[in-house]
Enzyme design. Structure first.
Site, short mmCIF file in Angstrom:
data_model
loop_
_atom_site.label_atom_id
_atom_site.label_comp_id
_atom_site.label_asym_id
_atom_site.label_seq_id
_atom_site.Cartn_x
_atom_site.Cartn_y
_atom_site.Cartn_z
N ILE A 1 0.84 -1.20 0.00
CA ILE A 1 0.00 0.00 0.00
C ILE A 1 0.87 1.25 0.00
O ILE A 1 0.64 2.19 -0.76
CB ILE A 1 -0.94 0.00 1.22
N GLN B 1 2.48 1.88 -3.38
CA GLN B 1 1.52 2.45 -4.31
C GLN B 1 1.27 3.93 -4.01
O GLN B 1 1.16 4.75 -4.92
CB GLN B 1 0.19 1.67 -4.22
N GLU B 2 1.24 4.28 -2.74
CA GLU B 2 0.93 5.65 -2.35
C GLU B 2 2.12 6.59 -2.53
O GLU B 2 1.96 7.72 -3.01
CB GLU B 2 0.49 5.68 -0.88
N SER B 3 3.31 6.16 -2.13
CA SER B 3 4.43 7.10 -2.08
C SER B 3 5.74 6.56 -2.65
O SER B 3 6.74 7.28 -2.63
CB SER B 3 4.69 7.51 -0.63
#
Length: 467
Positions: free
Chosen positions: A303, A306-308
């Site tokens: 996660i 994917q985010e950062s």
């Protein structure tokens, strides 16, 4: 007069032998309470890491078969497929589950079960090198393969097909050793099964398939032939038929090649580089949050990537920040004061995901529950519920991610979003979001399998930092 005792003794022997008929292969296994399976260690058959975790398609299938027979599973690990056959013929193993070719050669001492996986033998090369389109293009370079990659007849046909082709047969290596050698430029061309290439490309992104060397061939289990006794083979056939009928075999095959080719070269190369260079520093924090909140640390890391892309100081124009790219409102909701603190950010993201999962109907099982929660992480819980309603209206399963992800993009279309409670949403974005996370999660599971780092020690250390 002496003949009567002799006749009586003979009758007694016949009666005793009739009462103690030799047990069938299946009866012996059940009486023993254990199924002895011969296999080899490889990513496509069986692996065990330092933490004792076991995996592999053949291992999963053999475990299910033993459970189906209601006996224990005992593995006999062999050095190669030749030794697997020897274990089988000597009676030290009941069946062989080692990626064996199903041969139909006359006089074969083994009997083969149904083919459950079809494999094409392929010539592979390294990205950026000269790609051959046929065997004649390989010369004057060498073609490398392991000793049992092809059947003897196929090997002879290869030599006959191209007299200039120099074959190098490695008896002390397996296909994955050769694929790594191709990846690192130590050899130019090698032969491997399509299932091996697909698995290897997860962590060896430079590998490319030049051309197929064969038509698809079935792999299956084998047992030693026992004239007049097909009890074990009949059980194997029945078991595999049941797996096909209930869809479990298809699920296992999909998991075995999970997202192997879903990421392009640049994505995979970048991910592996950051896995090696950036993740080691952050890994203790993911483990700590996972232990605290009941998540696989690799899911939280996926996660975050994917985010950062694991950038601790990541910021966006919309105001989200940190490793988990939390909004100010979300951070306040989960009690996080500093979104740029990596420990707090990861724990905050995990806590927020927990709240979203708690909103899901209790009937939704894992892993569907986590994929749907992640979609709401991206698009909002209300829009997810709208998509689930549309899914049900269209005859789909609102509790299945596979069905719901077909409905989410409809939230862009007026004819659909005008009927919903929360209206328009860019529903294609949560689909990409979740699928990317699933891809990264699969990569992390593969890359971290051999990592035997002391998880508990790391988790304890980071818990102290949180407090």
């Amino acid at each position: 007069m002496k003949i009567f005792p002799l006749l009586l003794g003979l009758c007694a022997c016949l009666l005793l032998s009739g009462c103690a008929e030799e047990k069938s292969q299946l009866e012996l296994i059940r009486a023993r309470g254990a199924l002895h399976v011969a296999t080899v260690t490889s990513p496509t058959t069986y692996e065990r890491n330092g933490a004792g975790v076991q995996r592999g398609l053949e291992y999963q299938l053999a475990s299910l078969f033993a459970e189906w027979l209601q006996v224990d599973l005992e593995l006999n690990l062999a050095d190669d497929r030749k030794q697997v056959t020897e274990l089988l013929l000597s009676g030290q193993a009941d069946l062989a589950a080692a990626g064996l070719h199903r041969t139909l050669a006359p006089g074969d001492s083994l009997a083969y079960g149904p083919g459950f996986q079809w494999v094409t033998w392929q010539v592979v090369y390294r990205y950026g090198y000269i790609r051959p389109s046929r065997l004649d293009d390989v010369a004057p370079h060498k073609l490398h393969l392991v000793g049992d990659a092809l059947l003897p007849g196929d090997l002879e046909r290869l030599r006959f097909h191209s007299s200039d082709l120099e074959l190098v047969v490695h008896e002390d290596k397996d296909s994955f050793d050769l694929l790594e050698m191709v990846e690192h430029g130590q050899i130019l061309y090698a032969v491997a099964g399509s299932h091996e290439v697909a698995r290897a490309r997860i962590s060896l992104p430079e590998l490319r398939v030049a051309f197929d060397l064969s038509a698809p061939e079935p792999l299956g289990w084998a047992v030693r032939r026992a004239p007049g006794d097909d009890s074990l083979m009949m059980a194997i056939r029945q078991f595999h038929q049941q797996l096909r009928d209930n869809g479990q075999l298809a699920v296992l095959l999909e998991q075995d090649h999970e997202f192997a080719d879903s990421l392009d070269y640049v994505e995979t190369r970048s991910f592996i580089d950051r896995y090696n260079e950036v993740l080691p520093e952050l890994k203790p924090y993911f483990i700590s949050a996972g232990n605290e909140l009941g998540f696989d640390w690799r899911l939280l890391a996926a996660i975050s990537y994917q985010e950062s892309h694991w950038e601790k100081n990541a910021r966006s124009p919309t105001g989200v920040r940190g490793l988990m790219m939390l909004t100010l409102q979300t951070a306040q909701q989960v009690g996080i004061s500093d979104r740029l603190d990596p420990v707090l950010s990861i724990h905050g993201g995990a806590r927020y995901l927990t709240t979203l999962m708690d909103k899901m109907p209790a009937r939704i099982p894992q892993p569907e529950r986590i994929w749907l929660a992640l979609a709401s992480y991206n698009v909002g819980f209300g829009h997810l519920e709208d998509a689930r309603t549309i899914t049900e209206q269209n005859g789909g399963n609102p509790d299945s991610w596979v069905d719901v992800k077909q409905s989410l993009p409809l939230l862009r279309q007026r004819e659909w979003y005008s009927q919903t409670r929360f209206g328009f949403a860019r529903g294609d974005e949560p689909v990409r979001f979740v699928e990317n996370i699933r891809n990264y999660y699969a990569l992390l599971k593969h890359l971290s399998f051999t990592d035997t780092m002391a998880v508990d020690t790391m988790a304890d250390a980071t818990q102290a930092e949180i407090r």
